[in-house]
Scaffold this active site. Structure first.
Site, mmCIF file in Angstrom:
data_model
loop_
_atom_site.group_PDB
_atom_site.id
_atom_site.type_symbol
_atom_site.label_atom_id
_atom_site.label_comp_id
_atom_site.label_asym_id
_atom_site.label_seq_id
_atom_site.Cartn_x
_atom_site.Cartn_y
_atom_site.Cartn_z
ATOM 1 N N LYS A 1 9.851 -16.459 -9.866
ATOM 2 C CA LYS A 1 9.066 -15.453 -10.418
ATOM 3 C C LYS A 1 8.017 -15.781 -11.323
ATOM 4 C CE LYS A 1 9.640 -11.318 -13.596
ATOM 5 N NZ LYS A 1 10.531 -10.444 -14.091
ATOM 6 N N PRO B 1 -3.601 -11.616 10.666
ATOM 7 C CA PRO B 1 -3.975 -11.469 11.955
ATOM 8 C C PRO B 1 -4.318 -10.110 12.422
ATOM 9 C CG PRO B 1 -1.897 -12.786 12.158
ATOM 10 C CD PRO B 1 -2.422 -12.172 10.716
ATOM 11 N N ASP B 2 -5.405 -9.573 13.077
ATOM 12 C CA ASP B 2 -5.682 -8.237 13.524
ATOM 13 C C ASP B 2 -4.798 -7.845 14.785
ATOM 14 O OD1 ASP B 2 -6.762 -6.046 14.411
ATOM 15 O OD2 ASP B 2 -8.753 -6.476 13.685
ATOM 16 N N ILE B 3 -3.758 -7.296 14.633
ATOM 17 C CA ILE B 3 -2.602 -7.029 15.487
ATOM 18 C C ILE B 3 -3.545 -6.034 16.794
ATOM 19 C CG2 ILE B 3 -0.427 -5.988 15.917
ATOM 20 C CD1 ILE B 3 0.229 -6.696 13.437
ATOM 21 N N ASP C 1 -4.813 -6.442 5.132
ATOM 22 C CA ASP C 1 -5.831 -7.362 5.836
ATOM 23 C C ASP C 1 -5.515 -8.704 5.120
ATOM 24 O OD1 ASP C 1 -6.850 -5.360 6.883
ATOM 25 O OD2 ASP C 1 -7.928 -4.581 5.355
ATOM 26 N N ASN D 1 1.046 -1.244 -0.026
ATOM 27 C CA ASN D 1 0.148 -0.076 -0.109
ATOM 28 C C ASN D 1 0.926 1.221 -0.189
ATOM 29 O OD1 ASN D 1 0.570 0.885 2.797
ATOM 30 N ND2 ASN D 1 -0.297 -1.320 3.210
#
Length: 321
Positions: free
Chosen positions: A288, A304-306, A278, A209
């Site tokens: 590659k 995982p949702d830290i 996410d 991102n």
């Protein structure tokens, strides 16, 4: 007006072009009620004469470790006991390296070992010297021992380069020093995440991102200025990391999760500013991926949702997301 009962500042001046700013720094500190005495390295005297500092401080300037005229030759102990704060501005790359190694080969570095006063550094050096891994390692070691770092600033330098390494302006340093008595987070342990994560598709590609890490880095610097001991867990970022107690570099969400999990029970505050992916590819390719098929499907699995996991601990730290 005296800013605090502890108003005696021992100013160490290192051998850099920014030493000329330190003359004005003495004046700015005295305006705020500080009593200032100056110690110069021999290299510093090549840039500014001791007489200039004597004129603005009102006290003799010390340059020699073994001075028979100072307390039977033990003047470094006298100065070490006198100081409420040891402020070094400019703190050159060489001086920071000697301080980090515990070398005491001149009056200033000996004082740093002999005093119980807090150590405050205002770095000043070429931008490449500041970014060098050796300097960053020395910086981390000094911060881990409790040194406070003011700056450096970013901008044009005497050598013509642009970047981090400028000594802060005297007014900025004086204001930071006068505010150092007001550190509401002194001793508080903060764990902070910043930057993006990169989830590998194959050895050369990743899902990522556009997070720069700027907000997390700014918060880490601000919390440090408030006295907190900050552990920064950072994804990939092009920014120069702030001077924190510990910097942990990670790439993936799972690496960030592991770093936070290992440290979350040892912090008082957890600040989650990282842009954690996410999802991640379920099975990253081992080589590659070739451009062959007209379409490519990649199966993603959830990371995982830290933040949620830290908040759900039996005795969670104060958690900010």
């Amino acid at each position: 007006m005296d800013p605090s009962p502890r108003n005696q500042v021992l100013l160490g001046v290192g051998g850099g072009i920014s030493a000329y700013k330190s003359v004005d720094l003495v004046r700015r500190l005295r305006e705020r009620g500080y009593v200032v005495r100056v110690v110069m390295t021999h290299a510093a005297t090549a840039f500014v004469g001791p007489l200039s500092f004597q004129a603005v401080s009102g006290h003799p300037v010390r340059t020699d470790l073994l001075d028979p005229a100072a307390e039977a030759g033990m003047g470094h102990i006298e100065l070490a006991r006198w100081a409420d704060r040891l402020l070094i501005a400019p703190a050159t790359a060489d001086l920071m390296a000697r301080l980090a190694a515990g070398i005491a080969d001149d009056l200033l570095t000996t004082l740093a070992l002999a005093t119980e006063a807090p150590l405050i550094l205002a770095p000043a050096m070429n931008q490449q010297m500041w970014r060098h891994p050796a300097t960053q390692d020395n910086l981390a070691r000094l911060v881990a021992r409790g040194a406070r770092i003011l700056g450096p600033g970013v901008g044009s330098q005497a050598c013509g380069d642009q970047g981090p390494g400028r000594m802060l302006e005297p007014l900025e340093i004086a204001e930071a020093l006068s505010g150092s008595d007001l550190q509401p987070l002194a001793g508080v342990r903060v764990l902070l995440t910043a930057g993006p994560t990169r989830e590998p598709l194959d050895p050369v590609r990743y899902l990522g991102n556009r997070s720069s890490g700027r907000m997390g880095y700014a918060l880490a610097a601000a919390l440090t200025d408030l006295g907190a001991r900050v552990v920064l867990v950072s994804g990939p970022s092009a920014l120069t990391p702030p001077a924190v107690a510990e910097l942990v570099k990670v790439e993936t969400a799972l690496e960030m999760h592991a770093a936070v999990t290992a440290r979350s029970r040892d912090c008082d505050i957890f600040v989650a500013t990282a842009a954690v992916a996410d999802y991640r590819p379920a099975e990253p390719a081992g080589s590659k991926i070739k451009k062959a098929a007209d379409a490519l499907e990649i199966r993603l699995v959830r990371n995982p949702d830290i933040l949620a996991e830290v908040a759900a601990l039996p005795t969670p730290p104060f958690t900010l997301g």
